[in-house]
Design an enzyme around this catalytic site. Structure first.
Site, PDB file in Angstrom:
ATOM      1  N   GLY A  93       0.093  -1.943  20.553  1.00 26.67           N
ATOM      2  CA  GLY A  93      -0.581  -1.877  19.265  1.00 26.67           C
ATOM      3  C   GLY A  93       0.072  -0.862  18.360  1.00 26.67           C
ATOM      4  O   GLY A  93       0.912  -0.081  18.806  1.00 26.67           O
ATOM      5  N   PRO A  94      -0.325  -0.859  17.082  1.00 27.82           N
ATOM      6  CA  PRO A  94       0.286   0.063  16.124  1.00 27.82           C
ATOM      7  C   PRO A  94       0.064   1.531  16.497  1.00 27.82           C
ATOM      8  O   PRO A  94      -0.850   1.827  17.280  1.00 27.82           O
ATOM      9  CB  PRO A  94      -0.437  -0.262  14.810  1.00 27.82           C
ATOM     10  CG  PRO A  94      -1.194  -1.504  15.037  1.00 27.82           C
ATOM     11  CD  PRO A  94      -1.388  -1.667  16.497  1.00 27.82           C
ATOM     12  N   THR A 140      -3.600   4.185  17.258  1.00 27.83           N
ATOM     13  CA  THR A 140      -4.812   3.380  17.417  1.00 27.83           C
ATOM     14  C   THR A 140      -5.612   3.792  18.660  1.00 27.83           C
ATOM     15  O   THR A 140      -6.629   3.180  18.951  1.00 27.83           O
ATOM     16  CB  THR A 140      -4.467   1.879  17.498  1.00 27.83           C
ATOM     17  OG1 THR A 140      -3.317   1.728  18.321  1.00 27.83           O
ATOM     18  CG2 THR A 140      -4.201   1.299  16.129  1.00 27.83           C
ATOM     19  N   LYS A 197      -4.166   4.507  22.004  1.00 30.70           N
ATOM     20  CA  LYS A 197      -3.665   4.057  23.316  1.00 30.70           C
ATOM     21  C   LYS A 197      -3.686   5.209  24.326  1.00 30.70           C
ATOM     22  O   LYS A 197      -4.103   5.029  25.472  1.00 30.70           O
ATOM     23  CB  LYS A 197      -2.247   3.469  23.159  1.00 30.70           C
ATOM     24  CG  LYS A 197      -2.232   2.218  22.289  1.00 30.70           C
ATOM     25  CD  LYS A 197      -0.867   1.604  22.178  1.00 30.70           C
ATOM     26  CE  LYS A 197       0.096   2.409  21.349  1.00 30.70           C
ATOM     27  NZ  LYS A 197      -0.303   2.524  19.921  1.00 30.70           N
ATOM     28  N   THR A 198      -3.254   6.392  23.861  1.00 28.42           N
ATOM     29  CA  THR A 198      -3.251   7.543  24.768  1.00 28.42           C
ATOM     30  C   THR A 198      -4.685   7.877  25.185  1.00 28.42           C
ATOM     31  O   THR A 198      -4.954   8.173  26.358  1.00 28.42           O
ATOM     32  CB  THR A 198      -2.605   8.766  24.069  1.00 28.42           C
ATOM     33  OG1 THR A 198      -1.373   8.342  23.519  1.00 28.42           O
ATOM     34  CG2 THR A 198      -2.381   9.909  25.020  1.00 28.42           C
ATOM     35  N   HIS A 251      -1.107   3.009 -18.322  1.00 32.08           N
ATOM     36  CA  HIS A 251      -0.720   2.146 -17.200  1.00 32.08           C
ATOM     37  C   HIS A 251      -1.883   2.021 -16.190  1.00 32.08           C
ATOM     38  O   HIS A 251      -2.296   0.916 -15.838  1.00 32.08           O
ATOM     39  CB  HIS A 251       0.512   2.761 -16.531  1.00 32.08           C
ATOM     40  CG  HIS A 251       1.108   1.925 -15.455  1.00 32.08           C
ATOM     41  ND1 HIS A 251       2.252   1.186 -15.627  1.00 32.08           N
ATOM     42  CD2 HIS A 251       0.711   1.711 -14.178  1.00 32.08           C
ATOM     43  CE1 HIS A 251       2.529   0.561 -14.500  1.00 32.08           C
ATOM     44  NE2 HIS A 251       1.610   0.858 -13.600  1.00 32.08           N
ATOM     45  N   GLU A 252      -2.403   3.172 -15.779  1.00 31.93           N
ATOM     46  CA  GLU A 252      -3.483   3.144 -14.764  1.00 31.93           C
ATOM     47  C   GLU A 252      -4.752   2.521 -15.333  1.00 31.93           C
ATOM     48  O   GLU A 252      -5.464   1.794 -14.629  1.00 31.93           O
ATOM     49  CB  GLU A 252      -3.773   4.566 -14.243  1.00 31.93           C
ATOM     50  CG  GLU A 252      -2.610   5.255 -13.551  1.00 31.93           C
ATOM     51  CD  GLU A 252      -1.919   4.408 -12.498  1.00 31.93           C
ATOM     52  OE1 GLU A 252      -2.593   3.581 -11.855  1.00 31.93           O
ATOM     53  OE2 GLU A 252      -0.688   4.544 -12.341  1.00 31.93           O
ATOM     54  N   HIS A 254      -4.522  -1.246 -15.060  1.00 25.97           N
ATOM     55  CA  HIS A 254      -4.862  -1.719 -13.701  1.00 25.97           C
ATOM     56  C   HIS A 254      -6.382  -1.710 -13.517  1.00 25.97           C
ATOM     57  O   HIS A 254      -6.969  -2.672 -13.011  1.00 25.97           O
ATOM     58  CB  HIS A 254      -4.293  -0.760 -12.642  1.00 25.97           C
ATOM     59  CG  HIS A 254      -2.819  -0.851 -12.429  1.00 25.97           C
ATOM     60  ND1 HIS A 254      -2.167  -2.035 -12.200  1.00 25.97           N
ATOM     61  CD2 HIS A 254      -1.863   0.119 -12.368  1.00 25.97           C
ATOM     62  CE1 HIS A 254      -0.878  -1.787 -12.006  1.00 25.97           C
ATOM     63  NE2 HIS A 254      -0.673  -0.495 -12.113  1.00 25.97           N
ATOM     64  N   ASP A 271       4.969  -2.127  -8.697  1.00 30.39           N
ATOM     65  CA  ASP A 271       3.912  -3.122  -9.015  1.00 30.39           C
ATOM     66  C   ASP A 271       4.523  -4.521  -9.028  1.00 30.39           C
ATOM     67  O   ASP A 271       3.939  -5.474  -8.501  1.00 30.39           O
ATOM     68  CB  ASP A 271       3.326  -2.877 -10.405  1.00 30.39           C
ATOM     69  CG  ASP A 271       2.535  -1.588 -10.480  1.00 30.39           C
ATOM     70  OD1 ASP A 271       2.118  -1.104  -9.421  1.00 30.39           O
ATOM     71  OD2 ASP A 271       2.336  -1.078 -11.599  1.00 30.39           O
TER      72      ASP A 271
END
Ligand code: ATP
Length: 499
Positions: free
Chosen positions: A104-105, A108, A110-111, A331-332, A335, A406
């Protein structure tokens, strides 16, 4: 103990020889060289004593300390039940489980799962990373693998545990397909030794050993490692969904003073795509921010900023000039206005503060965790991506280089529309489709949406300008303020003109 006896005896002999009048300097030099060589070999793992090693770790971690990951926990527990009920397994003639591979990524858990597995089975836990086995010296890796298994057996017996779990993180480093590392026999020898050790595991040993490997590159592993009889259980450990994110956040907030306005469900909603490690970092950063402000509790504001920090990076001190600042705000705002018009309540906030590589940003609240997209949702995404540049064109008369990423995202979404068979071209085969044809289809989608966005923004020019100026003034605007402004503008438009 043996070391102390040897040291004491050598000293006594040296003193005795000195008293008899012998020149002990050459002996001292020879002894020093011997000790130096012994220490070097010990460090490289060739002379590692069985009593102590750097791999062994105490385990006080259970499956309850891991948020989410219910399917992975379930699968792992089922596999571990084979270890727990070994006598029954032997009776039934079932061969023992030798290895479990967690894939897995990064970040996440695993350890954490491997540690919890050790506690669940009351085993000794020994952890190593694949890279620790690879050295330039041929044979060292293989020797370390042998030593690791030997130590695991010895510790399990000495500590009177049922067995030992050997956790090898980044197993792809030592388990790469043989022959991949051309001219480097060390890799192949190390992997061969691991295969030999795993083949040698028996269920009737005094100490049962189980190898848990973790990787985010299962595709790189040698097929010999994955064949039944070695890692014959593969457990996938995925990125957490919304409910799992919430439970991970709760776990990491157990020891933190939270303010009354904190809504961890909302934080989980806004952190789609985050791993457990990211979420741990969010709670940590939020606590650091509260401490910096000398607040007694962590509030919602701290969590919002912490999510931004983990997502985009640290705030920077770059100060754009006034013209640039207004351009970034325009610009923001573009969006944000389009996002709000397409999906009311979708904007978390927008800001002109510099973070990471971004000069400003608008953060959306994801609708819900999504794994599939319709054409409509992809088109909406394209509109939001394009809105920044279109807003600059409308209000400032020209665009800037700030929209490059973008555009890349808009093109990717348009490409998805074409390759998923959602465009007017119907189902296409990308491999035999000409590049020109693909490019044209993408361009048509993007240009069409550019026009749509321009039309939408034209209808909200006053709001766009108002939000842009407010953003320059305040640096930060919340989604709620944006919603209020848009609603207010709508009401003003509907109100009859006073004569
Ligand atoms: P890598 O592949 O990079 O080695 P990993 O999958 O082994 O990563 P861990 O080392 O287990 O990830 O997790 C890193 C940290 O992230 C943990 O110490 C913990 O703080 C946090 N974490 C990750 N997943 C979870 C989870 N499911 N529940 C609680 N904490 C988690």
């Amino acid at each position: 103990m043996i070391k102390e006896v040897c040291l004491g005896t050598s000293l006594a002999v040296l003193i005795f020889l000195t008293i008899l009048g012998y020149n002990v300097v050459p002996l001292l030099l020879l002894g020093g060289l011997g000790v130096f060589l012994f220490l070097m070999l010990d460090r490289k793992g060739l002379g590692a004593s069985s009593g102590s090693n750097s791999y062994a770790q105490p385990v006080n971690f259970t499956f309850d300390d891991i948020g989410g990951q219910a399917p992975a926990k379930q699968e792992l527990k089922e596999a571990l039940d084979f270890v727990l009920h070994a006598p029954k397994i032997i009776e039934m003639g079932i061969r023992p489980l030798k290895g479990i591979l967690l894939t897995g990524p990064p970040g996440t858990g695993k350890t954490l799962l491997a540690k919890a597995a050790a506690a669940y089975t009351n085993s000794v836990f020994l952890a190593a990373s694949g890279s620790e086995f690879i050295e330039v010296y041929a044979g060292v890796g293989a020797q370390r693998v042998r030593q690791l298994f030997k130590t695991a057996r010895e510790r399990a017996v000495r500590e009177k545990k049922g067995g030992a779990i050997i956790f090898i993180d980044e197993i792809e480093v030592l388990g790469t397909k043989r022959g991949t590392n051309a001219g480097h026999m060390e890799y192949d020898q190390t992997l061969n030794q691991l295969l030999v050790e795993m083949d040698g595991l028996r269920s009737n040993e005094r100490a049962r050993l189980l190898v848990i490997g973790a990787t985010n590159r299962e595709d790189m592993l040698d097929s010999a490692l994955l064949r039944p009889g070695r890692f014959d259980r593969v457990v996938s450990v995925d990125l957490p969904d919304k409910a799992a994110r919430c439970s991970i956040l709760r776990l990491h907030c157990r020891n933190k003073p939270l303010g009354e306005d904190v809504d961890l469900d909302q934080v989980a909603r806004e952190s789609f795509g985050f791993s457990g490690a990211h979420l741990e970092s969010v709670t940590n950063e939020a606590a650091i921010l509260a401490l910096r402000e000398e607040q007694p509790t962590i509030s919602n504001r701290h969590f919002k900023e912490a999510v931004d920090k983990v997502m985009m990076g640290e705030k920077l001190d770059r100060k754009p000039n006034q013209d640039e600042l207004y351009r970034i705000a325009v610009h923001e705002s573009g969006h944000a206005v389009i996002s709000e018009l397409l999906r009311p309540g979708s904007v978390s906030h927008l800001t002109v503060a510099n973070r990471g590589r971004a000069l400003g940003y608008m953060r959306q609240i994801p609708e819900d965790d999504r794994y599939l997209y319709t054409k409509e949702s992809l088109v909406k995404q394209i509109r939001v991506y394009l809105a920044g540049a279109v807003s600059e064109s409308i209000i400032l008369g020209a665009r800037s280089t700030g929209a490059t990423s973008d555009f890349n995202q808009a093109v990717q979404a348009a490409r998805q529309i074409v390759t998923a068979g959602l465009s007017p071209l119907g189902i296409v085969c990308e491999e035999i489709m000409s590049k020109d044809m693909l490019h044209q289809a993408i361009q048509e989608i993007v240009q069409q949406q550019e026009k749509e966005v321009a039309g939408m923004l034209d209808g909200h020019l006053d709001t766009l300008k108002e939000i842009s100026s407010l953003l320059v003034e305040q640096e930060y605007i919340s989604g709620t303020t944006l919603q209020e402004r848009i609603e207010q503008a709508k009401l003003e438009k509907q109100a009859p003109l006073e004569v």
